[in-house]
Design a protein around this motif. Structure first.
Motif, mmCIF file in Angstrom:
data_model
loop_
_atom_site.group_PDB
_atom_site.id
_atom_site.type_symbol
_atom_site.label_atom_id
_atom_site.label_comp_id
_atom_site.label_asym_id
_atom_site.label_seq_id
_atom_site.Cartn_x
_atom_site.Cartn_y
_atom_site.Cartn_z
ATOM 1 N N SER A 270 0.811 -1.220 0.000
ATOM 2 C CA SER A 270 0.000 0.000 0.000
ATOM 3 C C SER A 270 0.844 1.269 0.000
ATOM 4 C CB SER A 270 -0.911 0.021 1.235
ATOM 5 O OG SER A 270 -0.126 -0.037 2.418
ATOM 6 N N ALA A 271 2.153 1.109 0.152
ATOM 7 C CA ALA A 271 3.031 2.276 0.267
ATOM 8 C C ALA A 271 3.276 2.938 -1.081
ATOM 9 C CB ALA A 271 4.362 1.863 0.878
ATOM 10 N N VAL A 272 3.515 4.223 -1.006
ATOM 11 C CA VAL A 272 4.015 4.997 -2.146
ATOM 12 C C VAL A 272 5.371 5.538 -1.725
ATOM 13 C CG1 VAL A 272 3.672 6.983 -3.656
ATOM 14 C CG2 VAL A 272 1.700 5.609 -2.913
ATOM 15 N N MET A 273 6.389 5.174 -2.464
ATOM 16 C CA MET A 273 7.740 5.661 -2.197
ATOM 17 C C MET A 273 8.058 6.770 -3.193
ATOM 18 S SD MET A 273 8.486 3.776 0.334
ATOM 19 C CE MET A 273 10.204 4.245 0.564
ATOM 20 N N ALA A 274 8.738 7.795 -2.711
ATOM 21 C CA ALA A 274 8.981 8.949 -3.570
ATOM 22 C C ALA A 274 10.367 9.536 -3.331
ATOM 23 C CB ALA A 274 7.923 10.020 -3.312
ATOM 24 N N TRP A 275 10.815 10.251 -4.317
ATOM 25 C CA TRP A 275 12.018 11.067 -4.204
ATOM 26 C C TRP A 275 11.633 12.526 -4.439
ATOM 27 C CZ3 TRP A 275 16.789 9.433 -2.713
ATOM 28 C CH2 TRP A 275 17.044 8.049 -2.731
ATOM 29 N N PHE A 276 12.156 13.357 -3.572
ATOM 30 C CA PHE A 276 12.033 14.808 -3.705
ATOM 31 C C PHE A 276 13.440 15.388 -3.695
ATOM 32 C CE2 PHE A 276 7.467 15.583 -3.042
ATOM 33 C CZ PHE A 276 7.068 14.354 -2.550
ATOM 34 N N ARG A 277 13.559 16.641 -4.075
ATOM 35 C CA ARG A 277 14.853 17.311 -3.988
ATOM 36 C C ARG A 277 14.646 18.762 -3.595
ATOM 37 N NH1 ARG A 277 16.386 17.256 -10.456
ATOM 38 N NH2 ARG A 277 14.915 18.895 -11.114
ATOM 39 N N GLU B 172 10.924 19.975 -4.005
ATOM 40 C CA GLU B 172 10.114 19.671 -5.178
ATOM 41 C C GLU B 172 10.077 18.176 -5.461
ATOM 42 O OE1 GLU B 172 11.554 21.350 -8.819
ATOM 43 O OE2 GLU B 172 13.513 20.367 -8.697
ATOM 44 N N PHE B 173 8.977 17.769 -6.034
ATOM 45 C CA PHE B 173 8.748 16.384 -6.400
ATOM 46 C C PHE B 173 9.668 15.972 -7.537
ATOM 47 C CE2 PHE B 173 6.528 12.554 -7.316
ATOM 48 C CZ PHE B 173 6.350 12.494 -8.692
ATOM 49 N N VAL B 174 10.202 14.759 -7.447
ATOM 50 C CA VAL B 174 11.032 14.203 -8.518
ATOM 51 C C VAL B 174 10.333 12.993 -9.152
ATOM 52 C CG1 VAL B 174 13.219 13.092 -9.073
ATOM 53 C CG2 VAL B 174 13.164 15.015 -7.454
ATOM 54 N N ALA B 175 10.002 12.000 -8.324
ATOM 55 C CA ALA B 175 9.383 10.779 -8.839
ATOM 56 C C ALA B 175 8.724 10.023 -7.705
ATOM 57 C CB ALA B 175 10.426 9.899 -9.513
ATOM 58 N N ASN B 176 7.722 9.205 -8.037
ATOM 59 C CA ASN B 176 7.171 8.306 -7.045
ATOM 60 C C ASN B 176 6.824 6.963 -7.652
ATOM 61 O OD1 ASN B 176 4.600 8.548 -8.219
ATOM 62 N ND2 ASN B 176 3.904 10.079 -6.758
ATOM 63 N N LEU B 177 6.653 5.995 -6.777
ATOM 64 C CA LEU B 177 6.425 4.613 -7.174
ATOM 65 C C LEU B 177 5.378 4.012 -6.259
ATOM 66 C CD1 LEU B 177 7.208 1.878 -8.563
ATOM 67 C CD2 LEU B 177 9.024 1.683 -6.851
ATOM 68 N N PHE C 207 15.408 10.115 -15.494
ATOM 69 C CA PHE C 207 15.449 9.450 -14.194
ATOM 70 C C PHE C 207 14.507 8.252 -14.198
ATOM 71 C CE2 PHE C 207 16.623 13.324 -11.305
ATOM 72 C CZ PHE C 207 17.673 13.622 -12.152
ATOM 73 N N ILE C 208 14.875 7.225 -13.453
ATOM 74 C CA ILE C 208 14.026 6.059 -13.282
ATOM 75 C C ILE C 208 13.963 5.693 -11.805
ATOM 76 C CG2 ILE C 208 13.689 3.620 -13.817
ATOM 77 C CD1 ILE C 208 15.212 4.089 -16.437
ATOM 78 N N ILE C 209 12.747 5.597 -11.278
ATOM 79 C CA ILE C 209 12.550 5.132 -9.909
ATOM 80 C C ILE C 209 12.166 3.659 -9.979
ATOM 81 C CG2 ILE C 209 10.131 5.892 -9.875
ATOM 82 C CD1 ILE C 209 10.493 6.470 -6.858
ATOM 83 N N GLY D 261 4.791 7.338 1.836
ATOM 84 C CA GLY D 261 3.427 7.729 2.156
ATOM 85 C C GLY D 261 2.465 6.674 1.681
ATOM 86 N N THR D 262 1.190 7.049 1.638
ATOM 87 C CA THR D 262 0.177 6.119 1.140
ATOM 88 C C THR D 262 -0.660 6.723 0.021
ATOM 89 O OG1 THR D 262 -1.321 6.838 2.896
ATOM 90 C CG2 THR D 262 0.004 4.866 3.316
ATOM 91 N N ASP D 263 -0.450 7.996 -0.262
ATOM 92 C CA ASP D 263 -1.182 8.661 -1.345
ATOM 93 C C ASP D 263 -0.299 8.771 -2.575
ATOM 94 O OD1 ASP D 263 -2.674 10.967 1.010
ATOM 95 O OD2 ASP D 263 -3.425 9.046 0.261
ATOM 96 N N TYR D 264 -0.883 8.506 -3.729
ATOM 97 C CA TYR D 264 -0.157 8.640 -4.991
ATOM 98 C C TYR D 264 -0.147 10.130 -5.320
ATOM 99 C CZ TYR D 264 1.484 7.013 -9.568
ATOM 100 O OH TYR D 264 2.221 6.744 -10.680
ATOM 101 N N SER D 265 0.831 10.799 -4.742
ATOM 102 C CA SER D 265 0.822 12.255 -4.714
ATOM 103 C C SER D 265 2.181 12.824 -5.069
ATOM 104 C CB SER D 265 0.420 12.722 -3.310
ATOM 105 O OG SER D 265 0.617 14.095 -3.139
#
Length: 122
Positions: A31-38, A46-51, A68-70, A99-103
């Motif tokens: 259920s997790a959403v993993m993300a990279w910000f910078r 700022e948002f970079v990518a999420n998975l 970039f590839i996550i 997180g848990t939101d695709y955001s």
């Protein structure tokens, strides 16, 4: 909160590639959403990518799309960010978040790492 630890940041020249890794202490649930910000000096994070972990669907900022590839990392509790054709404007502290939101909004992610510095310059 579950600790996240980023590694892999360093100085590189424009056009080079770099892989960042993020390790979570414990299993990453579907259920997790993993993300990279910078965050660059003097600028907002700022948002970079999420998975989306379970569906393995991804989203990218326009500025990094195609470069970039996550992806899931080499271990079940890791997420990577493969960065290619790096540009000076990619310079900043890169943060891993869960997180848990695709955001794309930092406020939707409750767990954060300490960040790893990426510097792109000649």
């Amino acid at each position: 909160q579950v600790p996240l630890v980023e590694t892999g940041g360093r100085w590189v020249r424009p056009g080079e590639s770099l892989r960042l890794s993020c390790e979570q202490s414990g299993r990453i649930y579907s259920s997790a959403v993993m993300a990279w910000f910078r965050q660059a000096p003097g600028k907002a994070r700022e948002f970079v990518a999420n998975l989306r972990w379970g569906r393995q669907s991804t989203d990218y900022a326009d500025s990094v799309k195609g470069r970039f590839i996550i992806s899931r990392g080499s271990a079940p509790n890791m997420v990577d960010l493969q960065m290619s054709d790096l540009k000076p404007e990619d310079t900043g502290v890169y943060y891993c978040a869960r997180g848990t939101d695709y955001s794309r909004s930092p406020s939707d992610f409750r767990s954060w790492g300490q960040g790893t510095q990426v510097t792109v310059s000649t």
